[in-house]
Design a protein around this motif. Structure first.
Motif, PDB file in Angstrom:
ATOM      1  N   THR A  39       0.844  -1.196   0.000  1.00 44.69           N
ATOM      2  CA  THR A  39       0.000   0.000   0.000  1.00 44.69           C
ATOM      3  C   THR A  39       0.881   1.248   0.000  1.00 44.69           C
ATOM      4  O   THR A  39       1.789   1.358   0.829  1.00 44.69           O
ATOM      5  CB  THR A  39      -0.907   0.024   1.251  1.00 44.69           C
ATOM      6  OG1 THR A  39      -1.651  -1.192   1.301  1.00 44.69           O
ATOM      7  CG2 THR A  39      -1.840   1.215   1.228  1.00 44.69           C
ATOM      8  N   PRO A  40       0.649   2.197  -0.917  1.00 50.38           N
ATOM      9  CA  PRO A  40       1.439   3.432  -0.911  1.00 50.38           C
ATOM     10  C   PRO A  40       1.363   4.131   0.450  1.00 50.38           C
ATOM     11  O   PRO A  40       0.315   4.147   1.099  1.00 50.38           O
ATOM     12  CB  PRO A  40       0.794   4.279  -2.006  1.00 50.38           C
ATOM     13  CG  PRO A  40       0.207   3.276  -2.950  1.00 50.38           C
ATOM     14  CD  PRO A  40      -0.286   2.166  -2.051  1.00 50.38           C
ATOM     15  N   ILE A  41       2.479   4.681   0.876  1.00 53.33           N
ATOM     16  CA  ILE A  41       2.563   5.328   2.187  1.00 53.33           C
ATOM     17  C   ILE A  41       1.732   6.602   2.190  1.00 53.33           C
ATOM     18  O   ILE A  41       1.826   7.426   1.285  1.00 53.33           O
ATOM     19  CB  ILE A  41       4.031   5.621   2.540  1.00 53.33           C
ATOM     20  CG1 ILE A  41       4.780   4.290   2.720  1.00 53.33           C
ATOM     21  CG2 ILE A  41       4.143   6.481   3.794  1.00 53.33           C
ATOM     22  CD1 ILE A  41       6.266   4.425   2.923  1.00 53.33           C
ATOM     23  N   SER A  42       0.925   6.752   3.234  1.00 51.71           N
ATOM     24  CA  SER A  42       0.075   7.937   3.357  1.00 51.71           C
ATOM     25  C   SER A  42       0.718   8.941   4.304  1.00 51.71           C
ATOM     26  O   SER A  42       1.631   8.624   5.066  1.00 51.71           O
ATOM     27  CB  SER A  42      -1.316   7.536   3.865  1.00 51.71           C
ATOM     28  OG  SER A  42      -1.197   6.913   5.119  1.00 51.71           O
ATOM     29  N   LEU A  43       0.205  10.158   4.284  1.00 55.56           N
ATOM     30  CA  LEU A  43       0.714  11.246   5.102  1.00 55.56           C
ATOM     31  C   LEU A  43       0.460  10.991   6.583  1.00 55.56           C
ATOM     32  O   LEU A  43      -0.616  10.537   6.965  1.00 55.56           O
ATOM     33  CB  LEU A  43       0.022  12.556   4.694  1.00 55.56           C
ATOM     34  CG  LEU A  43       0.401  13.804   5.476  1.00 55.56           C
ATOM     35  CD1 LEU A  43       1.860  14.157   5.227  1.00 55.56           C
ATOM     36  CD2 LEU A  43      -0.501  14.959   5.086  1.00 55.56           C
ATOM     37  N   GLY A  44       1.457  11.283   7.423  1.00 58.97           N
ATOM     38  CA  GLY A  44       1.272  11.238   8.867  1.00 58.97           C
ATOM     39  C   GLY A  44       1.881  10.027   9.537  1.00 58.97           C
ATOM     40  O   GLY A  44       2.712   9.318   8.972  1.00 58.97           O
ATOM     41  N   ILE A  45       1.422   9.788  10.780  1.00 59.74           N
ATOM     42  CA  ILE A  45       1.934   8.665  11.570  1.00 59.74           C
ATOM     43  C   ILE A  45       1.477   7.362  10.927  1.00 59.74           C
ATOM     44  O   ILE A  45       0.311   7.202  10.585  1.00 59.74           O
ATOM     45  CB  ILE A  45       1.460   8.764  13.032  1.00 59.74           C
ATOM     46  CG1 ILE A  45       2.039  10.026  13.668  1.00 59.74           C
ATOM     47  CG2 ILE A  45       1.883   7.523  13.825  1.00 59.74           C
ATOM     48  CD1 ILE A  45       1.558  10.297  15.059  1.00 59.74           C
ATOM     49  N   GLN A  46       2.407   6.453  10.775  1.00 59.53           N
ATOM     50  CA  GLN A  46       2.137   5.195  10.089  1.00 59.53           C
ATOM     51  C   GLN A  46       1.393   4.219  11.003  1.00 59.53           C
ATOM     52  O   GLN A  46       1.438   4.337  12.218  1.00 59.53           O
ATOM     53  CB  GLN A  46       3.446   4.615   9.557  1.00 59.53           C
ATOM     54  CG  GLN A  46       4.120   5.530   8.547  1.00 59.53           C
ATOM     55  CD  GLN A  46       3.169   5.979   7.442  1.00 59.53           C
ATOM     56  OE1 GLN A  46       2.666   5.163   6.681  1.00 59.53           O
ATOM     57  NE2 GLN A  46       2.907   7.264   7.346  1.00 59.53           N
ATOM     58  N   PRO A  47       0.695   3.224  10.412  1.00 59.90           N
ATOM     59  CA  PRO A  47      -0.238   2.403  11.181  1.00 59.90           C
ATOM     60  C   PRO A  47       0.372   1.415  12.164  1.00 59.90           C
ATOM     61  O   PRO A  47      -0.318   0.946  13.058  1.00 59.90           O
ATOM     62  CB  PRO A  47      -1.015   1.657  10.101  1.00 59.90           C
ATOM     63  CG  PRO A  47      -0.126   1.643   8.912  1.00 59.90           C
ATOM     64  CD  PRO A  47       0.664   2.909   8.982  1.00 59.90           C
ATOM     65  N   LEU A  48       1.648   1.085  12.031  1.00 58.44           N
ATOM     66  CA  LEU A  48       2.232   0.079  12.905  1.00 58.44           C
ATOM     67  C   LEU A  48       3.146   0.703  13.944  1.00 58.44           C
ATOM     68  O   LEU A  48       3.792   1.720  13.694  1.00 58.44           O
ATOM     69  CB  LEU A  48       2.992  -0.961  12.087  1.00 58.44           C
ATOM     70  CG  LEU A  48       2.136  -1.710  11.060  1.00 58.44           C
ATOM     71  CD1 LEU A  48       2.994  -2.623  10.212  1.00 58.44           C
ATOM     72  CD2 LEU A  48       1.032  -2.487  11.728  1.00 58.44           C
ATOM     73  N   THR A  49       3.206   0.090  15.123  1.00 54.79           N
ATOM     74  CA  THR A  49       4.034   0.546  16.240  1.00 54.79           C
ATOM     75  C   THR A  49       5.035  -0.546  16.569  1.00 54.79           C
ATOM     76  O   THR A  49       4.716  -1.731  16.529  1.00 54.79           O
ATOM     77  CB  THR A  49       3.142   0.820  17.475  1.00 54.79           C
ATOM     78  OG1 THR A  49       2.220   1.853  17.142  1.00 54.79           O
ATOM     79  CG2 THR A  49       3.961   1.240  18.665  1.00 54.79           C
ATOM     80  N   LEU A  50       6.259  -0.145  16.908  1.00 50.28           N
ATOM     81  CA  LEU A  50       7.297  -1.088  17.306  1.00 50.28           C
ATOM     82  C   LEU A  50       7.532  -0.935  18.803  1.00 50.28           C
ATOM     83  O   LEU A  50       7.800   0.167  19.285  1.00 50.28           O
ATOM     84  CB  LEU A  50       8.589  -0.795  16.536  1.00 50.28           C
ATOM     85  CG  LEU A  50       9.782  -1.690  16.793  1.00 50.28           C
ATOM     86  CD1 LEU A  50       9.465  -3.145  16.444  1.00 50.28           C
ATOM     87  CD2 LEU A  50      10.981  -1.211  15.995  1.00 50.28           C
ATOM     88  N   ASN A  51       7.418  -2.037  19.545  1.00 54.43           N
ATOM     89  CA  ASN A  51       7.676  -2.029  20.983  1.00 54.43           C
ATOM     90  C   ASN A  51       9.130  -2.434  21.227  1.00 54.43           C
ATOM     91  O   ASN A  51       9.591  -3.444  20.685  1.00 54.43           O
ATOM     92  CB  ASN A  51       6.740  -2.996  21.712  1.00 54.43           C
ATOM     93  CG  ASN A  51       5.304  -2.536  21.629  1.00 54.43           C
ATOM     94  OD1 ASN A  51       4.990  -1.407  21.980  1.00 54.43           O
ATOM     95  ND2 ASN A  51       4.433  -3.401  21.166  1.00 54.43           N
ATOM     96  N   VAL A  52       9.834  -1.677  22.048  1.00 54.22           N
ATOM     97  CA  VAL A  52      11.244  -1.938  22.338  1.00 54.22           C
ATOM     98  C   VAL A  52      11.347  -3.136  23.287  1.00 54.22           C
ATOM     99  O   VAL A  52      10.793  -3.101  24.385  1.00 54.22           O
ATOM    100  CB  VAL A  52      11.908  -0.688  22.957  1.00 54.22           C
ATOM    101  CG1 VAL A  52      13.353  -0.968  23.335  1.00 54.22           C
ATOM    102  CG2 VAL A  52      11.818   0.495  21.993  1.00 54.22           C
ATOM    103  N   PRO A  53      12.053  -4.222  22.882  1.00 55.45           N
ATOM    104  CA  PRO A  53      12.110  -5.434  23.699  1.00 55.45           C
ATOM    105  C   PRO A  53      13.146  -5.404  24.826  1.00 55.45           C
ATOM    106  O   PRO A  53      13.107  -6.245  25.720  1.00 55.45           O
ATOM    107  CB  PRO A  53      12.457  -6.529  22.691  1.00 55.45           C
ATOM    108  CG  PRO A  53      13.237  -5.819  21.642  1.00 55.45           C
ATOM    109  CD  PRO A  53      12.646  -4.432  21.565  1.00 55.45           C
ATOM    110  N   ARG A  54      14.097  -4.476  24.779  1.00 55.94           N
ATOM    111  CA  ARG A  54      15.088  -4.313  25.854  1.00 55.94           C
ATOM    112  C   ARG A  54      15.701  -2.930  25.737  1.00 55.94           C
ATOM    113  O   ARG A  54      15.747  -2.355  24.656  1.00 55.94           O
ATOM    114  CB  ARG A  54      16.167  -5.389  25.793  1.00 55.94           C
ATOM    115  CG  ARG A  54      17.111  -5.239  24.640  1.00 55.94           C
ATOM    116  CD  ARG A  54      18.204  -6.280  24.588  1.00 55.94           C
ATOM    117  NE  ARG A  54      19.023  -6.220  25.765  1.00 55.94           N
ATOM    118  CZ  ARG A  54      19.897  -7.155  26.097  1.00 55.94           C
ATOM    119  NH1 ARG A  54      20.074  -8.209  25.335  1.00 55.94           N
ATOM    120  NH2 ARG A  54      20.614  -7.051  27.191  1.00 55.94           N
ATOM    121  N   GLY A  55      16.146  -2.387  26.851  1.00 54.23           N
ATOM    122  CA  GLY A  55      16.743  -1.062  26.829  1.00 54.23           C
ATOM    123  C   GLY A  55      18.073  -1.052  26.110  1.00 54.23           C
ATOM    124  O   GLY A  55      18.868  -1.975  26.253  1.00 54.23           O
TER     125      GLY A  55
END
Length: 144
Positions: A39-55
């Motif tokens: 899907t072409p990238i749309s304007l703004g914050i993208q739909p997926l979030t990445l959770n950090v697994p360790r500091g």
């Protein structure tokens, strides 16, 4: 065992790593997809979030596209930790030639940024007719 020689201090120093030579950190990279592949990238914050697994201490980011943008320059607008924008330096993740799929290395204005266990990473982008499949690598080091 009785036939073996005991290790002398001189032998130990010459043949075993000293504690001073053991590094206190190691490379650690976090990689995640922020859009689907087609899907072409749309304007703004993208739909997926990445959770950090360790500091870890993050020194920079590089972005990749499955399909390059039709326009240039095309760039990552911002990277956010828990919704707060990380100030980026002059080396934004940028594709300077239309159709490129690997961006320049982006760095942070204030130097390395510590990403803590459980932080949520999001990115904002400009729209483009063909750019899709956004993936980002967060480069850094982790204490060992």
């Amino acid at each position: 065992l009785a036939a073996q020689e005991p290790v002398t201090l001189a032998y130990g120093e010459a043949n075993f790593a000293s504690q001073a030579s053991v590094p206190d950190e190691a490379p650690y990279d976090l990689y995640g997809a922020f859009t689907d592949e087609d899907t072409p990238i749309s304007l703004g914050i993208q739909p997926l979030t990445l959770n950090v697994p360790r500091g870890f201490s993050c020194s920079g980011v590089r972005a990749f596209l499955k399909n390059g943008a039709t326009t240039a320059p095309y760039y990552v607008v911002d990277v956010r930790i828990n919704g707060v924008i990380i100030p980026q330096g002059t080396g934004l993740c940028e594709w300077s030639i239309a159709g490129e799929t690997t961006s320049s290395l982006g760095t942070f204005t204030a130097g390395n940024v510590f990403l803590a266990l459980g932080d949520k990473l999001t990115v904002a982008m400009n729209t483009d007719a063909t750019a899709s499949g956004l993936k980002i690598v967060f480069y850094g080091t982790v204490a060992i």
